[in-house]
Design an enzyme around this catalytic site. Structure first.
Site, PDB file in Angstrom:
ATOM      1  N   TYR A  11      68.456  -6.446  73.525  1.00  0.00           N
ATOM      2  CA  TYR A  11      67.937  -7.798  73.398  1.00  0.00           C
ATOM      3  C   TYR A  11      66.421  -7.762  73.215  1.00  0.00           C
ATOM      4  O   TYR A  11      65.784  -6.733  73.404  1.00  0.00           O
ATOM      5  CB  TYR A  11      68.244  -8.611  74.648  1.00  0.00           C
ATOM      6  CG  TYR A  11      69.689  -9.004  74.783  1.00  0.00           C
ATOM      7  CD1 TYR A  11      70.236  -9.981  73.963  1.00  0.00           C
ATOM      8  CD2 TYR A  11      70.500  -8.412  75.730  1.00  0.00           C
ATOM      9  CE1 TYR A  11      71.547 -10.346  74.084  1.00  0.00           C
ATOM     10  CE2 TYR A  11      71.823  -8.782  75.873  1.00  0.00           C
ATOM     11  CZ  TYR A  11      72.343  -9.755  75.043  1.00  0.00           C
ATOM     12  OH  TYR A  11      73.647 -10.124  75.172  1.00  0.00           O
ATOM     13  N   ARG A  57      77.354  -5.545  76.389  1.00  0.00           N
ATOM     14  CA  ARG A  57      77.505  -5.274  74.958  1.00  0.00           C
ATOM     15  C   ARG A  57      77.622  -3.779  74.720  1.00  0.00           C
ATOM     16  O   ARG A  57      76.779  -3.166  74.082  1.00  0.00           O
ATOM     17  CB  ARG A  57      76.359  -5.928  74.214  1.00  0.00           C
ATOM     18  CG  ARG A  57      76.614  -7.419  74.200  1.00  0.00           C
ATOM     19  CD  ARG A  57      75.559  -8.169  73.501  1.00  0.00           C
ATOM     20  NE  ARG A  57      76.156  -9.335  72.844  1.00  0.00           N
ATOM     21  CZ  ARG A  57      75.462 -10.222  72.173  1.00  0.00           C
ATOM     22  NH1 ARG A  57      74.169 -10.078  72.053  1.00  0.00           N
ATOM     23  NH2 ARG A  57      76.056 -11.234  71.601  1.00  0.00           N
ATOM     24  N   GLN A  75      83.334  -4.821  72.617  1.00  0.00           N
ATOM     25  CA  GLN A  75      83.019  -5.635  71.436  1.00  0.00           C
ATOM     26  C   GLN A  75      84.077  -6.690  71.136  1.00  0.00           C
ATOM     27  O   GLN A  75      83.768  -7.791  70.720  1.00  0.00           O
ATOM     28  CB  GLN A  75      82.838  -4.736  70.209  1.00  0.00           C
ATOM     29  CG  GLN A  75      81.406  -4.258  70.067  1.00  0.00           C
ATOM     30  CD  GLN A  75      81.187  -3.465  68.794  1.00  0.00           C
ATOM     31  OE1 GLN A  75      81.915  -3.612  67.821  1.00  0.00           O
ATOM     32  NE2 GLN A  75      80.187  -2.615  68.808  1.00  0.00           N
ATOM     33  N   SER A  77      78.995 -13.169  70.620  1.00  0.00           N
ATOM     34  CA  SER A  77      78.888 -12.775  69.216  1.00  0.00           C
ATOM     35  C   SER A  77      79.848 -13.573  68.336  1.00  0.00           C
ATOM     36  O   SER A  77      79.465 -14.021  67.261  1.00  0.00           O
ATOM     37  CB  SER A  77      79.189 -11.280  69.049  1.00  0.00           C
ATOM     38  OG  SER A  77      78.137 -10.517  69.583  1.00  0.00           O
ATOM     39  N   ASP A  89      83.512  -9.880  73.061  1.00  0.00           N
ATOM     40  CA  ASP A  89      82.165 -10.429  72.991  1.00  0.00           C
ATOM     41  C   ASP A  89      82.169 -11.843  72.406  1.00  0.00           C
ATOM     42  O   ASP A  89      82.031 -12.041  71.200  1.00  0.00           O
ATOM     43  CB  ASP A  89      81.298  -9.479  72.147  1.00  0.00           C
ATOM     44  CG  ASP A  89      79.844  -9.872  72.151  1.00  0.00           C
ATOM     45  OD1 ASP A  89      79.517 -10.992  72.594  1.00  0.00           O
ATOM     46  OD2 ASP A  89      79.025  -9.056  71.697  1.00  0.00           O
TER      47      ASP A  89
END
Ligand code: NAD
Length: 370
Positions: A223, A119, A124, A130, A127
């Protein structure tokens, strides 16, 4: 390079790893795309929408694949048909599919798990965790509203004023934030809880209030980490008060590669209002609520507990489009003149790999295999 896309065979899966838009993009890069007939049907993409860009095939194009694009982890039967040196890209959930990992290793498949894409800012657009989590969060808020016995918005009517529903969102990651935004759009009053300190600003920017328990537990890579017994005690006490007043609880708390943290106990459920709803998005990894039964909806002392599975598949059009774009953004930098070249110097490639050249390259999975 020959890219192949089979129909997903996981029960209830409606997504597919390629939408017509990304089929065109791969074709424009000079790739040859084999696409199994009907593979897009679950997401309402007919074969005709792909036709211009792909070769439609009747059988799952597994043995022919140089690069196989998947949504769900391959079954042992699927993995067993891949040729040596083939590349596989998809959600692979290695900790749950060790048999598959061994097969991929032994067949010298180069497999990339979309869950492992780091990440970092540059990645992005790749991802997939996500993109799919935001879909789940949106849908979870709708499910909560649907199952609720009360209005979400405040209403001023001739028959009196209705107060807005109180919604508590547990876990303000990608899914949680989208659940907050959606519940807010429906007019609910939203409180959220997370153990990452960064969550406060994100939650407040969506017009929700953060429940502050004083427990902070940021782990590595942004995280969360697991909580100590003492931290858990504090969390439980503060949260219980807020949950008891909620009309709906949406829980999304997760720790990567682990069972979901147990946050809502049976006693907390029993203290909730009659008719209240819990939508437990963490059902996939066991549930945040002690009473959740993954894949089921049950009623416990007049509280509805819903534990949906594979939620992104319920919004298959956009889930497919977003996922396919993530895959394209992951693979396309490695394709030039129609040829695939893996650049192991690239951090994204190096960190996303699960198996390569007869080895398991992901440390935590390697440990599980020992
Ligand atoms: P996730 O699905 O792993 O977990 C969901 C949320 O649950 C997380 O916010 C986590 O902090 C929370 N949680 C875990 N244990 C909890 C507990 N006991 N009580 C309460 N909450 C608990 O997380 P995610 O949605 O994948 O995102 C995690 C983080 O990564 C977020 O900060 C997100 O913004 C960030 N992120 C960064 C990028 C990037 O490219 N830089 C991309 C996506 C996400």
């Amino acid at each position: 390079v020959r890219i192949a896309v089979p129909r997903e065979i996981f029960p209830g899966e409606r997504r597919v790893a390629l939408d017509p838009g990304m089929a065109a993009r791969f074709a424009q890069l000079g790739a040859e795309v084999l696409f199994q007939r009907g593979a897009g049907a679950g997401a309402h993409f007919p074969d005709a929408a792909y036709q211009e860009w792909v070769r439609l095939v009747e059988q799952p194009p597994l043995a022919e694949a140089e690069v196989l694009l998947k949504v769900q982890p391959p079954t042992p039967e699927e993995a067993g048909q891949l040729r040596e040196g083939a590349v596989l890209v998809g959600f692979l959930q290695p900790h749950r599919h060790l048999e598959m990992v061994r097969l991929l290793r032994d067949r010298k498949v180069t497999s990339f798990a979309m869950e492992l894409v780091p990440r970092i800012s540059r990645a992005q657009s790749m991802d997939a965790l996500s993109s799919q989590a935001s879909i789940s969060g949106y849908k979870a808020a709708l499910m909560a509203a649907e199952l609720s016995s009360v209005f979400f918005p405040m209403l001023t009517t001739a028959a009196g004023t209705v107060r807005p529903a109180k919604v508590v969102v547990i876990g303000a990651g990608v899914a949680g934030l989208q659940a907050i935004a959606t519940a807010r759009r429906l007019g609910a009053q939203v409180e959220a809880y997370d153990i990452r300190p960064a969550a406060k600003e994100q939650v407040e920017s969506l017009g929700a209030r953060l429940i502050d328990t004083g427990v902070k537990a940021e782990g590595s890579g942004g995280y969360a980490r697991e909580l100590t017994a003492e931290e858990l005690g504090i969390q439980t006490e503060v949260l219980a008060r807020h949950i008891a007043l909620a009309d709906a609880v949406i829980s999304t708390a997760a720790i990567p590669g682990r069972a979901a943290p147990r946050i809502v106990s049976a006693a907390m459920v029993e203290a909730m209002k009659p008719g209240a709803v819990i939508v437990d998005l963490a059902a996939e990894s066991g549930g945040n609520c002690e009473l959740t039964r993954p894949g089921e909806t049950l009623v416990h002392q007049d509280v509805i507990i819903h534990g949906p599975l594979n939620v992104p598949s319920l919004i298959p059009v956009h889930a497919t489009e977003m996922y396919a774009r993530n895959l394209f953004n992951f693979l396309s930098p490695m394709i030039s003149d129609g040829r695939l070249e893996l650049n192991w110097e690239d951090e994204v490639i190096a960190r996303s790999v699960l198996t390569h050249a007869g080895e398991v390259r992901h440390e935590p999975t390697l440990k599980l295999l020992e």
